[in-house]
Design an enzyme around this catalytic site. Structure first.
Site: not given
Ligand SMILES: NC(=O)C1=CN([C@@H]2O[C@H](COP(=O)(O)OP(=O)(O)OC[C@H]3O[C@@H](n4cnc5c(N)ncnc54)[C@H](O)[C@@H]3O)[C@@H](O)[C@H]2O)C=CC1
Ligand SMILES: N[C@@H](CC=O)C(=O)O
Ligand code: NA
Length: 456
Positions: A24-25, A28-30, A145, A216
């Site tokens: 995943g990119c 967060v991944g980026t 987070g 959570k």
């Molecule tokens: N954004 C935030 O503030 C926070 C996010 N998280 C968690 O971190 C994780 C990622 O969140 P984000 O980066 O925000 O989500 P996002 O939606 O921005 O990124 C997820 C990426 O994974 C890719 N992806 C999904 N399924 C895929 C597959 N089958 N194969 C390849 N790539 C795939 C998507 O295309 C997307 O680019 C989630 O579990 C989220 O709940 C946790 C804490 C905070």
């Molecule tokens: N969508 C979540 C991301 C972090 O866990 C939030 O808004 O807290």
């Molecule tokens: Na934490």
């Protein structure tokens, strides 16, 4: 003369790099990829071996990702997992995240994930697999987070007896409620902003309807009470029903509306709930603004502890992911393993209506003699004690009187009043029955709002 400061040995060229797969990119991944690529020396020194990003699994390899070389992108996540020592899952969702994590564990790789939805639904399956294989699964980023809260509850408090965890654990809803209160903005508009800022889940209804906070809460309750708690055992209400009027009334009565997660150990078991609540304006949680989170933990010996920081967003969340990655990598190098799942207490998880809380109920009533006594009688009949009552006379505007009574605009409307009742603590079941009975009273025109009051 003091001794020179000791430091971890900088890994020599002879130490084989640990191969890291990123799944995943997105938001967060980026950020995680950026740090792995931009700061390899610091990470290597802190880990004891270089962390080599060997690939990034994405859906669309043709789409460029800022700062990530195209040759690292792959749409074959399974093959990537098979050539990794460490797997960082940042895709979100249940599948294929679940299968890929199980595959990584079966391969003997250490796992880091931020996926609270998966952990709250399938945590035991993943933990059992990781424990049986003797590998780590770390998930600090899954709760609040950047805030270190998983590790403190899981490790630092392992020798104490935690009685309560209460906090704001969803950044999106806190941001939304804050913008509604301070700028009078509409819920849907602010949710869109939260998406643009990278706070919201891929499907933001997970935030708005309380699923994310409930996941959570389930994770924290499981760790705090050494008991498996799953998402479906958490009583959940989101913020969709919170109106601008509720936010304004909260202000008038000296409160702020917050989406809270509450996990409590009672004599009968464990109660876990997520719902909007009124928090007194002077309470520390009322000062938690924007996408920040705050968690209070109460433990028998430690007493009250408070954790505060950025609960959402790419960079803050990446901080927690990378902290876990270094820690899991260290274990990988030494052949050790961090915490095993601890669910030995296996306490009963109580139904939603067993929780004990206070309510603020707003009612529109006919304003005539005896109405207040009738209302008070209903509460007394249900064993719910009133803390405060506030009454505001609210004559309806002439056009309302006209519509209701079919008379001309000059007709004097029947007086109506808004009552705001605050109760003492009572069981949810009694409070729900009280509200239903109030709604059935003849002079009660409507129940305008029912909100719990916490933090008193
Ligand atoms: N954004 C935030 O503030 C926070 C996010 N998280 C968690 O971190 C994780 C990622 O969140 P984000 O980066 O925000 O989500 P996002 O939606 O921005 O990124 C997820 C990426 O994974 C890719 N992806 C999904 N399924 C895929 C597959 N089958 N194969 C390849 N790539 C795939 C998507 O295309 C997307 O680019 C989630 O579990 C989220 O709940 C946790 C804490 C905070
Ligand atoms: N969508 C979540 C991301 C972090 O866990 C939030 O808004 O807290
Ligand atoms: Na934490």
């Amino acid at each position: 003369m003091s001794a020179p400061a000791a430091s971890a040995p900088v890994p020599s060229d002879a130490v084989r790099p640990l191969r890291v797969a990123l799944l995943g990119c997105g938001v967060v991944g980026t950020e995680v990829a950026r740090v792995l690529l931009d700061h390899p020396d610091d990470l290597a020194a802190r880990t004891g071996a270089p962390l080599e990003l060997v690939g990034v699994a994405v859906r669309d390899v043709t789409r460029p990702r800022a700062g990530v070389p195209a040759e690292l992108l792959t749409d074959d996540a399974e093959s990537l997992v098979d050539r990794a020592d460490l797997v960082v899952e940042l895709m979100g969702g249940i599948e294929p995240a679940r299968s890929l994590i199980l595959r990584a564990i079966a391969n003997g790789a250490g796992v880091v994930t931020a996926n609270k939805a998966l952990l709250a639904e399938q945590g035991p399956l993943l933990f059992e697999a990781a424990d049986a294989a003797g590998v780590d699964i770390a998930f600090e980023a899954a709760v609040a987070g950047a805030i270190p809260i998983v590790r403190p509850v899981r490790e630092s408090l392992a020798g104490d007896h935690v009685t309560r965890v209460l906090g704001i654990v969803n950044g999106t809803t806190n941001y939304v409620l804050d913008e509604m209160a301070t700028k009078g903005l509409d819920l849907d508009d602010v949710v869109r902003q939260a998406q643009e800022l990278g706070y919201a889940e891929a499907d933001p209804t997970a935030d708005v309807d309380g699923f994310d906070a409930a996941a959570k809460a389930a994770i924290l309750a499981s760790l705090a009470f050494h008991t498996r708690v799953s998402l479906d055992q958490v009583a959940r209400e989101g913020i969709r029903s919170v109106t601008a009027d509720d936010v304004e009334w909260a202000r008038r009565t000296g409160h702020v509306v917050k989406l809270l997660a509450i996990a409590e150990r009672t004599a009968e078991g464990v109660s876990v709930r997520v719902h909007p609540a009124l928090v007194p304006a002077e309470h520390p949680l009322a000062a938690v603004r924007g996408a920040f989170n705050a968690v209070f933990v109460e433990a028998a010996a430690a007493g009250p502890l408070m954790f505060y920081g950025q609960g959402a967003g790419g960079r803050p969340t990446a901080s927690a992911v990378l902290g876990d990655l270094v820690s899991v990598a260290r274990d990988r190098l030494t052949g050790g393993k961090g915490s095993y799942e601890s669910a030995y207490a296996s306490l009963p998880v109580l139904p939603a209506d067993a929780a004990v809380t206070r309510y603020q109920v707003r009612l529109r009533v006919d304003d005539h003699t005896g109405v207040l006594a009738q209302v008070a009688g209903v509460l007394a009949d249900h064993g719910v004690s009133i803390d405060t009552v506030r009454q505001t006379v609210a004559h309806p505007p002439a056009h309302v009187a006209e519509a209701v009574h079919g008379a001309g605009p000059e007709t004097t409307a029947e007086p109506v009043a808004d009552l705001v009742l605050t109760t003492h603590a009572a069981r949810e079941a009694s409070l729900a029955a009280t509200v239903a009975a109030l709604a059935g009273l003849e002079p009660v025109q409507r129940i305008t709002s029912v909100l719990r009051v916490e933090g008193v």
